[in-house]
Design an enzyme around this catalytic site. Structure first.
Site, PDB file in Angstrom:
ATOM      1  N   SER A  67       0.797  -1.225   0.000  1.00 25.33           N
ATOM      2  CA  SER A  67       0.000   0.000   0.000  1.00 25.33           C
ATOM      3  C   SER A  67       0.836   1.283   0.000  1.00 25.33           C
ATOM      4  CB  SER A  67      -0.898  -0.020   1.233  1.00 25.33           C
ATOM      5  OG  SER A  67      -2.120   0.561   0.962  1.00 25.33           O
ATOM      6  N   LYS A  70       0.854   3.385  -3.009  1.00 26.00           N
ATOM      7  CA  LYS A  70      -0.246   4.319  -3.315  1.00 26.00           C
ATOM      8  C   LYS A  70       0.192   5.774  -3.203  1.00 26.00           C
ATOM      9  CE  LYS A  70      -3.576   0.835  -1.980  1.00 26.00           C
ATOM     10  NZ  LYS A  70      -4.148   0.113  -0.859  1.00 26.00           N
ATOM     11  N   TYR A 191      -1.404  -1.769 -11.094  1.00 29.32           N
ATOM     12  CA  TYR A 191      -1.610  -1.687  -9.635  1.00 29.32           C
ATOM     13  C   TYR A 191      -0.909  -2.847  -8.918  1.00 29.32           C
ATOM     14  CZ  TYR A 191      -3.974  -2.001  -5.121  1.00 29.32           C
ATOM     15  OH  TYR A 191      -4.227  -2.114  -3.776  1.00 29.32           O
ATOM     16  N   TYR A 243      -4.774   2.964   7.174  1.00 27.46           N
ATOM     17  CA  TYR A 243      -6.047   2.232   7.055  1.00 27.46           C
ATOM     18  C   TYR A 243      -7.054   2.795   8.069  1.00 27.46           C
ATOM     19  CZ  TYR A 243      -2.679  -0.973   4.921  1.00 27.46           C
ATOM     20  OH  TYR A 243      -1.671  -1.511   4.158  1.00 27.46           O
ATOM     21  N   VAL A 261       0.864  -3.789   3.723  1.00 24.54           N
ATOM     22  CA  VAL A 261       0.748  -5.121   4.329  1.00 24.54           C
ATOM     23  C   VAL A 261       2.016  -5.960   4.158  1.00 24.54           C
ATOM     24  CG1 VAL A 261      -1.783  -5.244   4.272  1.00 24.54           C
ATOM     25  CG2 VAL A 261      -0.455  -6.122   2.340  1.00 24.54           C
TER      26      VAL A 261
HETATM   27  N1  GLU Z   1      -1.600  -5.308  -2.814  1.00 25.79           N
HETATM   28  C1  GLU Z   1      -2.392  -5.194  -1.640  1.00 25.79           C
HETATM   29  C2  GLU Z   1      -3.850  -5.258  -2.014  1.00 25.79           C
HETATM   30  O1  GLU Z   1      -4.237  -4.558  -2.890  1.00 25.79           O
HETATM   31  C3  GLU Z   1      -2.060  -3.893  -0.971  1.00 25.79           C
HETATM   32  C4  GLU Z   1      -2.814  -3.738   0.276  1.00 25.79           C
HETATM   33  C5  GLU Z   1      -2.095  -2.985   1.339  1.00 25.79           C
HETATM   34  O2  GLU Z   1      -0.886  -2.967   1.512  1.00 25.79           O
HETATM   35  O3  GLU Z   1      -2.852  -2.379   2.078  1.00 25.79           O
HETATM   36  O4  GLU Z   1      -4.603  -6.008  -1.477  1.00 25.79           O
END
Ligand code: GLU
Length: 307
Positions: A67, A70, A191, A243, A261
């Site tokens: 994440s 992002k 992504y 989150y 994550v």
């Molecule tokens: N690749 C993970 C997903 O899209 C990233 C999630 C994350 O790190 O929060 O589920």
């Protein structure tokens, strides 16, 4: 920021305390390849504005950004497509829902709440303009992290692709509401790849230091990101970066941060410093248990809390 000679001792102590809580969480397993991480790994890197670096533990072990990507894809979208375009398809409000929630899209608004939840990030990735979007993404990450060896972890990428049906559902739902700016398959492939780029805590501390200095790399004096973009990204990190634990984390740590994550946390210090941690054991919200503990202690003892 504390006396320089005391910083290593503070970091060592934070590390020792964080090791005690590693039993309170688990390594992510919903992406099978991530389940292979070593739960005993823990490390951190603090990089001061003047380039002095303090490290502890597994600060140099590569892990996938997940994440944290992002924030980079948001920078790339803002650089290539611009603020108006990006924020016409994604909002800038925190959400109390989990990172991969679909609920909000159906019940509240077709426009994802913010660029740091999966739905928002998928929309943002679809808006990025360029010839070779993923290659240009990696170049951006390499530049901001000060490491031209940063690359994709193919195994994690394939693992995400094989198991990414929830993200696929989000992308097709967004497509059905005409939010996506590129076809879902192409957008999701970028992504998944972006999430699977490998970095170390040291790389992320370098990135955080650039954000802490308004987009300028203090080592070279080069401006890497416009200051308006940095302000947008840091604000979103503060409100939405952890989150559905962002409020509690902001209260305890008070630094714009983003977790993934894969176990990383990147945090922007108040005084031009960058801090990052790595620890793949996660709490129920998906945040690194050891990383949060280290950030709490450092923020208090190094006075990097921004308020
Ligand atoms: N690749 C993970 C997903 O899209 C990233 C999630 C994350 O790190 O929060 O589920």
């Amino acid at each position: 920021m504390g006396e320089k000679k005391g910083i290593q001792a503070i970091l060592d102590n934070a590390y020792a305390q964080a090791r005690q809580v590693l039993g309170e969480g688990r390594v992510a397993s919903y992406i099978p390849e991530l389940a292979k991480a070593d739960p005993s790994n823990l490390g951190a890197c603090v990089l001061l504005q003047d380039g002095t670096e303090y490290d502890v533990g597994d600060f140099n072990i590569p892990f996938t950004m997940q994440s944290i990507s992002k924030t980079f894809s948001l920078i790339q979208a803002l650089q290539t497509a611009g603020y108006e375009k990006v924020f016409s398809i994604v909002g800038m409000e925190p959400t109390g829902d989990s990172f991969d929630s679909i609920l909000q899209l159906e019940q509240k608004d077709w426009r994802p709440f913010n660029p740091l939840i999966n739905a928002g990030a998928i929309a943002v990735v679809s808006a990025i303009e360029g010839e070779n979007i993923f290659e240009e993404f990696v170049e951006l990450v390499q530049k901001l992290c000060g490491d031209d060896k940063i690359m994709l972890n193919e195994n994690v990428y394939h693992s995400e692709d094989m198991t990414g049906n929830r993200n696929r559902s989000i992308a097709y739902l967004l497509e059905s509401r005409n939010v996506l700016q590129r076809p879902p398959v192409e957008t999701l492939d970028d992504y998944f790849r972006m999430c699977s780029v490998m970095v170390t805590a040291k790389n992320l501390a370098h990135y955080a230091r650039v954000l802490a200095n308004d987009g300028i790399d203090p080592g070279t004096g080069e401006r890497l990101v416009d200051s308006d973009i940095v302000r947008t990204v840091k604000t979103l990190m503060l409100f939405c970066g952890m989150y559905d634990e962002s409020g509690q984390y902001a209260m305890k740590v008070g630094m714009p941060s983003k977790s993934g994550v894969g176990g990383g946390i990147v945090a922007v210090g108040r005084d031009g410093s960058g801090i990052a941690t790595y620890g793949p054991v996660l709490n129920k919200k998906g945040n690194s248990v050891g990383g949060i503990r280290i950030m709490e202690i450092l923020s208090r003892e190094l006075e990097t809390y921004i308020f």
